[in-house]
Design an enzyme around this catalytic site. Structure first.
Site, PDB file in Angstrom:
ATOM      1  N   VAL A   1       0.756  -1.127   0.109  1.00 41.07           N
ATOM      2  CA  VAL A   1      -0.039   0.100  -0.059  1.00 41.07           C
ATOM      3  C   VAL A   1       1.027   1.300  -0.031  1.00 41.07           C
ATOM      4  CG1 VAL A   1      -2.109  -1.112   1.163  1.00 41.07           C
ATOM      5  CG2 VAL A   1      -0.295  -0.206   2.415  1.00 41.07           C
ATOM      6  N   SER A   2       0.436   2.357  -0.400  1.00 39.01           N
ATOM      7  CA  SER A   2       0.889   3.552  -0.607  1.00 39.01           C
ATOM      8  C   SER A   2       1.435   4.381   0.617  1.00 39.01           C
ATOM      9  CB  SER A   2       0.453   4.538  -1.847  1.00 39.01           C
ATOM     10  OG  SER A   2       0.186   3.794  -2.918  1.00 39.01           O
ATOM     11  N   THR A   3       0.626   4.025   1.663  1.00 43.20           N
ATOM     12  CA  THR A   3       0.759   4.985   2.940  1.00 43.20           C
ATOM     13  C   THR A   3       0.709   4.296   4.061  1.00 43.20           C
ATOM     14  OG1 THR A   3      -1.249   5.646   3.381  1.00 43.20           O
ATOM     15  CG2 THR A   3       0.048   7.060   1.782  1.00 43.20           C
TER      16      THR A   3
ATOM     17  N   SER B   1       5.035   3.988  -1.181  1.00 43.87           N
ATOM     18  CA  SER B   1       4.544   4.713  -2.614  1.00 43.87           C
ATOM     19  C   SER B   1       5.288   3.751  -3.669  1.00 43.87           C
ATOM     20  CB  SER B   1       4.730   5.969  -2.697  1.00 43.87           C
ATOM     21  OG  SER B   1       4.627   6.578  -4.031  1.00 43.87           O
TER      22      SER B   1
ATOM     23  N   GLN C   1      -3.059   3.270   5.128  1.00 39.12           N
ATOM     24  CA  GLN C   1      -3.660   2.197   4.239  1.00 39.12           C
ATOM     25  C   GLN C   1      -3.508   0.949   5.067  1.00 39.12           C
ATOM     26  OE1 GLN C   1      -2.137   3.562   0.368  1.00 39.12           O
ATOM     27  NE2 GLN C   1      -4.276   3.888  -0.190  1.00 39.12           N
TER      28      GLN C   1
END
Length: 208
Positions: free
Chosen positions: A8-10, A38, A13
């Site tokens: 996941v990007s962050t 990211s 999440q």
């Protein structure tokens, strides 16, 4: 052996949905590598660990292919690099199913070819957008690229020499500007007409 990878990007999440999908196809939690980074981040420890662990005959399974690479082209390059090591890649939820671990499956290989096509299209569009942005900046009088280190007075003198018919070699000698810098910084010549059409009213009257 199948290895899972989830990203996941962050940090806010949740990885649970991807991990659950990987576990449903029989991949144990200790073989699912994860990142909260990211896709634009080059340093992804989970992916690096999965790639280091993978051996000939293994398959890296992802929920969707965009978990692997920053772009379609990056993902394709990774699939090719892994294929050379005998490691396959398989996705679970994309509309186009990719399974590079099965070279005898024509549909799986077609999916890789389609991925290559999309990667090339992505690269072409990126280059076109960059070229358009440079053209717009140039038309508005803004210089693009690295800052010029050429003396503006010398550059103006070089442009004058070119307009009066001097060769590049003569301009280099007279202006002291390197040939590569001349090519980079001299404004382009006006485009010459490639047809016999009349361009201006003055031209139209010249034959009268």
């Amino acid at each position: 052996m199948e290895l899972g990878y989830a990203r996941v990007s962050t940090a806010k999440q949740d990885l649970d949905r991807q991990i659950e999908a990987l576990r449903e196809v029989g991949i144990s939690a200790d073989r699912i590598y994860v990142d909260k980074k990211s896709g634009a981040t080059v340093n992804r420890p989970g992916l690096g660990a999965a790639l280091d662990y993978a051996r000939d005959g293994d398959v890296i399974v992802v929920h969707t292919l965009d978990r692997l690479g920053r772009t379609v082209r990056d993902t394709l390059n990774l699939i090719h690099d892994l294929a050379e090591r005998g490691v396959g890649v398989r996705n679970l939820a994309d509309p186009i199913k990719v399974d590079s671990s099965n070279p005898n499956d024509p549909m799986a290989q077609l999916a890789v070819v389609l991925l290559a096509l999309f990667g090339q299209m992505e690269r072409t569009y990126t280059l076109e957008r960059a070229a358009h942005a440079r053209a717009v900046a140039t038309a508005k009088g803004r210089r693009v690229g690295r800052p010029s280190v050429v003396d503006p007075d010398k550059l103006a003198y070089a442009a004058h020499l070119r307009e009066t018919g001097h060769t590049i070699a003569e301009i280099v000698t007279k202006s002291g500007i390197a040939r590569t810098s001349l090519y980079r910084h001299l404004p382009p010549r006006p485009a010459e007409s490639v047809t016999a059409g009349v361009d201006t009213e003055a031209d139209a009257g010249s034959e009268i």
